[in-house]
Design an enzyme around this catalytic site. Structure first.
Site, PDB file in Angstrom:
ATOM      1  N   ARG A  70      26.154  38.770  39.142  1.00 17.14           N
ATOM      2  CA  ARG A  70      26.014  37.517  40.034  1.00 17.14           C
ATOM      3  C   ARG A  70      26.994  37.750  41.387  1.00 17.14           C
ATOM      4  O   ARG A  70      26.572  37.146  42.351  1.00 17.14           O
ATOM      5  CB  ARG A  70      26.357  36.525  39.303  1.00 17.14           C
ATOM      6  N   THR A  71      28.166  37.939  40.915  1.00 14.71           N
ATOM      7  CA  THR A  71      29.164  38.056  41.885  1.00 14.71           C
ATOM      8  C   THR A  71      28.727  38.752  43.372  1.00 14.71           C
ATOM      9  O   THR A  71      28.520  38.352  44.377  1.00 14.71           O
ATOM     10  CB  THR A  71      30.569  38.170  41.580  1.00 14.71           C
ATOM     11  N   LYS A 102      39.290  59.270  42.549  1.00 15.94           N
ATOM     12  CA  LYS A 102      40.331  60.370  42.640  1.00 15.94           C
ATOM     13  C   LYS A 102      41.585  60.031  42.631  1.00 15.94           C
ATOM     14  O   LYS A 102      42.259  60.718  43.117  1.00 15.94           O
ATOM     15  CB  LYS A 102      39.485  60.951  44.048  1.00 15.94           C
ATOM     16  N   ARG A 131      36.131  42.990  44.039  1.00 17.92           N
ATOM     17  CA  ARG A 131      36.533  42.920  42.657  1.00 17.92           C
ATOM     18  C   ARG A 131      37.419  43.891  42.028  1.00 17.92           C
ATOM     19  O   ARG A 131      36.984  44.974  42.186  1.00 17.92           O
ATOM     20  CB  ARG A 131      35.414  42.553  41.792  1.00 17.92           C
ATOM     21  N   HIS A 157      39.560  34.102  40.597  1.00 19.65           N
ATOM     22  CA  HIS A 157      38.202  34.017  40.789  1.00 19.65           C
ATOM     23  C   HIS A 157      37.769  32.979  41.906  1.00 19.65           C
ATOM     24  O   HIS A 157      37.048  32.049  41.507  1.00 19.65           O
ATOM     25  CB  HIS A 157      37.511  34.092  39.428  1.00 19.65           C
TER      26      HIS A 157
END
Lengths: 139, 304
Positions: B51-52, B80, B101, B129
């Site tokens: 969703r986000t 890496k 995120r 959030h």
């Protein structure tokens, strides 16, 4: 012993008895080449017993950060055998790379090069929190 | 230029303005469809999301902009060993705004220290959030008509649930709010989240029994017990089914209750509730797109 015995340096006085080694470790005094004296359980009119640290050199560190460990201490700066400054450390607004964030979920746990920065969030409670994850600081 | 790493980066006035803009977008979408033409949003998702990420991308497309980015850390140089700071410095060369995120708490703060374009925290571990909170606020505003004078029940994982922490922080700034915190003992709200409640003297109660408080609630905010937040699988299994919302449990609820959930849902809300008009969690996902459009406009300083 009295402070006159140091020519150029710092005397950290009125340390709570038993806390001197914590400050010794905190300031990494073991890495210094100069003379460092730790006096434990000295008689104190105010405190009954106290610890004292004498350092025969000036240090390039923010000694206010010591206020986080023990707000009762007194710092004396000695120049040419004379005490030129005496003060109580104030809690600094931020402390950098002095304590480490212990939250395993914090970004500092995986990115080793990040500085560990804590912000004073509550002066009455001596409370510092990590600027990244907001976890409360613990020594 | 500014960044949004926490809901507290926004004043109450700014939150209200974002909600107003989002409501205007809902009513007049055409007015907004070209405002971000030639602008690029980078979505940097070091942790999976449906969703986000998609709502950010849909938001930018609906504003006429374009999107680039990655949807898991393994498809970026993070795999890496590249640092967050270096990744952000690089992406700033290609994008006008970044939504990120990251599984580690505080990663967006690190990003904001080096970024030359606005950073939006799209979730950092169990920490913050803010765009979910804006989504929740818009949902409540759209469904109830106001954000003050509400009894808000928060149910489930209140310890690791970042959406709950941000929602408490945001809503306790409105007058007449009362919180009911419903969770097992092990998943109670951490003390630092309660600080704004105590400082603002916002009334709240804590309980382990959802049924006993159901009739009081204007809003019921359900959360998932998140497997990825537990170090110990046994603890997760023991706690995951603590609260399952069923039609029977809703019998004592108000007719105008609204049930929110940040999604994804696992089994904490029975699918039998989906058709109930009080269940608004899928509408909430839609509102998420509109509020992110409003936020992108604000941070890019674009006016309609």
């Amino acid at each position: 012993m009295n402070i006159d015995s140091i020519n150029n340096g710092i005397v950290i006085d009125h340390i709570k008895a038993g806390q001197a080694m914590k400050i010794y470790d905190f300031l990494e005094l073991d890495k210094l080449d100069c003379a460092v004296a730790i006096i434990k359980n000295a008689t104190s009119n105010k405190q009954g017993k106290k610890d004292i640290i004498k350092i025969d050199s000036q240090l390039d560190v923010d000694l206010n950060a010591l206020g986080y460990i023990d707000p009762s201490i007194t710092i004396n700066i000695i120049v040419d055998g004379v005490r030129v400054k005496k003060y109580h450390p104030e809690l600094p607004l931020t402390i950098t790379n002095i304590i480490r964030c212990k939250n395993p979920r914090c970004i500092t746990s995986t990115e080793q090069e990040l500085p560990h920065v804590f912000k004073l969030t509550n002066r009455e409670k001596d409370e510092y929190r990590c600027i990244y994850c907001e976890s409360r600081a613990s020594i | 230029m500014r960044h949004i790493t926490s809901i507290t980066d926004l004043s109450l006035t700014e939150i209200d303005q974002l909600i107003e803009t989002a409501q205007d977008i809902i009513e007049h979408p055409v007015k907004y469809r070209d405002l971000c033409r030639y602008k690029k949003l980078a979505t940097l998702f070091f942790e999976p999301s449906t969703r986000t990420r998609l709502s950010f991308e849909a938001a930018m497309y609906e504003l006429g902009g374009q999107v680039l980015g990655f949807s898991e850390a393994n498809s970026s140089s993070a795999a890496k060993g590249e640092s967050v700071a270096d990744t952000i410095r690089t992406v700033c060369c290609y994008a006008d705004i970044i939504a990120m995120r990251h599984p580690k708490e505080g990663a967006p703060t690190v990003a904001s220290q080096v970024a030359s374009v606005p950073i939006i925290n799209a979730g950092d571990g169990g920490h913050n959030h803010p765009t979910q909170t804006l989504t929740d606020l818009l949902t409540i505003k759209m469904e109830k008509g106001h954000l003050d004078n509400l009894t808000v029940g928060l149910c489930g994982d209140l310890k690791f649930g970042r959406t709950v922490h941000s929602l408490i922080t945001a809503m306790c700034r409105y007058p007449g709010i009362r919180f009911v915190l419903i969770s097992p003992e092990e998943l109670k709200v951490p003390s630092y989240v309660k600080i704004p409640l105590k400082e603002g003297q916002v009334p709240y109660s804590q309980t382990t029994d959802l049924m006993s408080v159901m009739p009081e609630l204007d809003i019921l905010y359900m959360t998932r017990v998140q497997r990825e937040r537990f170090f110990n699988e046994a603890d997760y299994i023991r706690l995951k089914d603590s609260y399952i919302l069923t039609p029977e449990k809703l019998q004592s609820a108000k007719d105008d209750l609204r049930i929110l959930h940040p999604l994804p849902r696992v089994n904490e809300i029975s699918t039998a509730i989906d058709a109930d008009p009080r269940a608004v969690y899928f509408k909430q996902a839609l509102y998420g797109k509109y509020i992110r459009m409003a936020l992108i406009l604000m941070l890019l300083e674009v006016k309609a």
